[in-house]
Write a protein that holds these residues in place. Structure first.
Motif, PDB file in Angstrom:
ATOM      1  N   ALA A 130     112.616  31.517 -23.021  1.00 26.76           N
ATOM      2  CA  ALA A 130     112.421  30.659 -21.843  1.00 26.76           C
ATOM      3  C   ALA A 130     111.202  29.757 -21.995  1.00 26.76           C
ATOM      4  CB  ALA A 130     112.250  31.541 -20.611  1.00 26.76           C
ATOM      5  N   THR A 131     111.327  28.543 -21.496  1.00 26.11           N
ATOM      6  CA  THR A 131     110.169  27.631 -21.445  1.00 26.11           C
ATOM      7  C   THR A 131     109.209  28.129 -20.366  1.00 26.11           C
ATOM      8  OG1 THR A 131     111.507  25.737 -22.097  1.00 26.11           O
ATOM      9  CG2 THR A 131     109.450  25.258 -20.957  1.00 26.11           C
ATOM     10  N   ARG A 132     107.943  28.280 -20.729  1.00 22.77           N
ATOM     11  CA  ARG A 132     106.921  28.650 -19.738  1.00 22.77           C
ATOM     12  C   ARG A 132     105.786  27.645 -19.822  1.00 22.77           C
ATOM     13  NH1 ARG A 132     107.085  34.075 -17.845  1.00 22.77           N
ATOM     14  NH2 ARG A 132     105.293  33.443 -16.581  1.00 22.77           N
ATOM     15  N   SER A 133     105.020  27.608 -18.733  1.00 23.20           N
ATOM     16  CA  SER A 133     103.933  26.634 -18.654  1.00 23.20           C
ATOM     17  C   SER A 133     102.627  27.244 -19.173  1.00 23.20           C
ATOM     18  CB  SER A 133     103.771  26.194 -17.201  1.00 23.20           C
ATOM     19  OG  SER A 133     102.928  25.089 -17.125  1.00 23.20           O
ATOM     20  N   PHE A 134     102.000  26.540 -20.094  1.00 28.30           N
ATOM     21  CA  PHE A 134     100.731  26.967 -20.704  1.00 28.30           C
ATOM     22  C   PHE A 134      99.644  26.117 -20.053  1.00 28.30           C
ATOM     23  CE2 PHE A 134      97.859  26.786 -24.551  1.00 28.30           C
ATOM     24  CZ  PHE A 134      97.697  28.155 -24.724  1.00 28.30           C
ATOM     25  N   ARG A 135      98.684  26.766 -19.447  1.00 29.28           N
ATOM     26  CA  ARG A 135      97.636  26.017 -18.731  1.00 29.28           C
ATOM     27  C   ARG A 135      96.300  26.175 -19.449  1.00 29.28           C
ATOM     28  NH1 ARG A 135      97.570  26.775 -12.516  1.00 29.28           N
ATOM     29  NH2 ARG A 135      99.179  25.176 -12.755  1.00 29.28           N
ATOM     30  N   LEU A 136      95.699  25.046 -19.780  1.00 23.68           N
ATOM     31  CA  LEU A 136      94.353  25.036 -20.369  1.00 23.68           C
ATOM     32  C   LEU A 136      93.380  24.536 -19.311  1.00 23.68           C
ATOM     33  CD1 LEU A 136      95.723  23.404 -23.534  1.00 23.68           C
ATOM     34  CD2 LEU A 136      94.233  25.392 -23.702  1.00 23.68           C
ATOM     35  N   ARG A 137      92.246  25.212 -19.178  1.00 24.00           N
ATOM     36  CA  ARG A 137      91.238  24.768 -18.205  1.00 24.00           C
ATOM     37  C   ARG A 137      89.882  24.771 -18.867  1.00 24.00           C
ATOM     38  NH1 ARG A 137      91.429  28.626 -12.941  1.00 24.00           N
ATOM     39  NH2 ARG A 137      93.593  29.261 -13.118  1.00 24.00           N
ATOM     40  N   LYS A 138      89.073  23.775 -18.564  1.00 26.20           N
ATOM     41  CA  LYS A 138      87.676  23.801 -19.040  1.00 26.20           C
ATOM     42  C   LYS A 138      86.995  25.032 -18.458  1.00 26.20           C
ATOM     43  CE  LYS A 138      85.958  19.978 -21.106  1.00 26.20           C
ATOM     44  NZ  LYS A 138      85.746  18.555 -20.967  1.00 26.20           N
ATOM     45  N   ARG A 139      86.310  25.784 -19.307  1.00 23.27           N
ATOM     46  CA  ARG A 139      85.705  27.024 -18.819  1.00 23.27           C
ATOM     47  C   ARG A 139      84.525  26.781 -17.884  1.00 23.27           C
ATOM     48  NH1 ARG A 139      84.782  31.454 -23.578  1.00 23.27           N
ATOM     49  NH2 ARG A 139      84.032  32.800 -21.930  1.00 23.27           N
ATOM     50  N   TRP A 140      83.709  25.803 -18.220  1.00 24.92           N
ATOM     51  CA  TRP A 140      82.493  25.605 -17.434  1.00 24.92           C
ATOM     52  C   TRP A 140      82.357  24.145 -17.048  1.00 24.92           C
ATOM     53  CZ3 TRP A 140      81.250  27.922 -22.514  1.00 24.92           C
ATOM     54  CH2 TRP A 140      81.385  29.311 -22.495  1.00 24.92           C
ATOM     55  N   PRO A 141      83.140  23.697 -16.052  1.00 26.13           N
ATOM     56  CA  PRO A 141      83.119  22.275 -15.716  1.00 26.13           C
ATOM     57  C   PRO A 141      81.777  21.825 -15.145  1.00 26.13           C
ATOM     58  CG  PRO A 141      84.587  23.499 -14.235  1.00 26.13           C
ATOM     59  CD  PRO A 141      84.128  24.459 -15.289  1.00 26.13           C
TER      60      PRO A 141
END
Ligand SMILES: O=C(O)CCC(=O)C(=O)O
Ligand SMILES: [Fe+2]
Length: 453
Positions: free
Chosen positions: A300-311
């Motif tokens: 299944a296609t799933r969403s991979f989320r990247l976030r800046k750790r310390w904005p």
């Protein structure tokens, strides 16, 4: 990589220069030539308007995402012998992302720059690094021959019934991970793998790490996947600035014969859309600093989320979210998600729960998904891990180098203080006790070094 500070090098942190570039609440996309030098995609707090990242026109905030989706969906101009009804293609650089988005046949990612009030902007996966120039991530689609990918999914789904559900100590409680996990050893050669598999044995020459338990012998199709991962990571590493490369790669990447090769793979089985992995950076105990990790998606296609750790910066106004960067990338069957250095140091990643937002969704083979995350053991770091107060092997983690030590750490000064060079983030590496399937951790804390990334 250059160490610029550490426990013994405590110095007062110089006052950080405030960047005068952009008003609060707005984020300038430096390096995004196609958006024009003054393009701001996040409106000032309170402003009702935001610019479309594709055509750069202003729209009410609630409408900009829908509009940008429409820009994205415009059909590409088809060659025609009749008089053109459209104006000729423009050389205006603000039009270029639209062309890229229109021409893409691949998955569409989305980017949100600024806090929760900012709009999500659709973006072709191949244009992500124009929208977010420092994003240490590449997606390679159709990475294996299709039949091999389908067969490997079948094999791994059958094996996954025997994978384990790890237990982690989170917020004072033991919690079962919402997915199944196993570790495969990639160094065994085909003949030994076959012999071990026939005998129903695991590889006993193991380091039993990262997922806990012993390491498994890979099914034959995993070898093909590892070769594709090796080629993709080797090529991608050549685009990484040298200051972000670990020492061993830096020494050898100049040789044409250099090949990044995985030594093991952590496999995850997401049984349905509610299985997930929350925001995290991978532990570095076996990988060492600045690793590359390549994750093959099957099912299944799933969403991979990247976030800046310390904005933000420690001590700065926490309500200023203008530095937040979130990137959602749909990971289709037979794609390879490559996290490049310094992804583990400066970003978190997660597999978003279905129904919890995210780009993509969609189902193949029900909602079940298998990921194989190929990794390379850094021997010198494996051997370096100390033993904690309760007698277990410590894990290597990172934290922001100019922030106070973690609350659980006892008998320590704020040892992360260092000179941060302009535009770089100080990152502290430290050992701590954080056992998988091992119950309550002790308070062991040992800083290793600080670097500016
Ligand atoms: O399933 C994935 O693609 C990501 C898994 C992951 O983040 C991990 O194993 O650390
Ligand atoms: Fe991870």
């Amino acid at each position: 990589m250059r160490a610029v500070g550490g426990r013994s090098a405590s110095r007062p942190m110089p006052k950080r220069r405030k960047s005068p570039a952009v008003p609060p609440g707005q984020r300038k996309l430096t390096g995004v030539a196609s958006l024009g030098a003054s393009a701001h995609v996040t409106p000032r707090a309170g402003s009702r308007f935001a610019a479309c990242p594709i055509c750069a026109k202003n729209f009410p905030r609630h409408a900009v995402e829908t509009h940008a989706g429409g820009c994205l969906g415009e059909p590409s101009p088809t060659p025609s012998t009749s008089a053109p009804t459209q104006p000729p293609p423009s050389n205006d650089p603000t039009r270029r992302p639209a062309a890229r988005l229109r021409s893409t046949s691949g998955p569409v990612a989305r980017v949100r720059i600024g806090g929760p009030d900012a709009s999500w902007m659709p973006c072709a996966v191949e244009s992500l690094r124009e929208m977010v120039p420092d994003l240490p991530f590449v997606l390679v689609e159709r990475v294996m021959p299709p039949r091999d990918a389908d067969a490997l999914l079948e094999d791994l789904r059958a094996e996954a019934t025997t994978w384990g559900q790890d237990e982690w100590w989170i917020a004072g409680e033991a919690r079962k991970a919402p997915r199944l996990t196993a570790v495969y050893e990639m160094r065994v050669d085909d003949a030994r793998a076959e012999a071990l598999r026939m005998a129903g044995l695991d590889d006993d020459d193991d380091d039993a790490e990262d997922g806990g338990g012993s390491e498994r012998v890979p099914p034959p199709g995993m070898r093909v996947a590892a070769e594709r991962a090796s080629a993709a990571v080797t090529a991608a590493l050549r685009s990484v600035p040298s200051r972000h490369l670990p020492d061993d790669v830096l020494e050898s990447i100049g040789d044409d014969s250099y090949q990044w090769a995985p030594t093991y793979a952590v496999a995850n089985f997401y049984r349905d859309g509610s299985d997930r992995v929350g925001p995290h950076a991978d532990q570095l105990t076996s990988l060492g600093p600045l690793p590359a990790i390549a994750g093959l998606s099957l099912g299944a296609t799933r969403s991979f989320r990247l976030r800046k750790r310390w904005p933000g910066r420690p001590g700065e106004d926490a309500s200023d979210r203008s530095g937040d960067v979130w990137v959602d990338v749909p990971l289709p069957h037979n794609s390879l998600a490559v996290m490049l250095p310094p992804c583990q140091e400066l970003w978190t990643h997660e597999i978003v729960r279905e129904g919890g937002g995210g780009a993509g969704g969609g189902a193949r083979d029900g909602k079940a998904r298998v990921s194989l995350t190929f990794r390379r053991r850094a021997r010198d770091w494996v051997d370096r891990a100390p033993t904690c107060e309760c007698g277990r092997r410590c894990v290597l983690k990172t934290r922001r180098g100019d922030a106070p030590a973690p609350a659980f750490a006892v008998n320590t000064d704020n040892d992360g203080v260092m000179d941060a060079e302009d535009g770089k983030t100080p990152v502290m590496y430290y050992y701590t006790c954080d056992p998988v399937n091992g119950g309550k951790p002790c308070k062991f804390y040992k800083p290793v070094k600080v670097v500016a990334l």
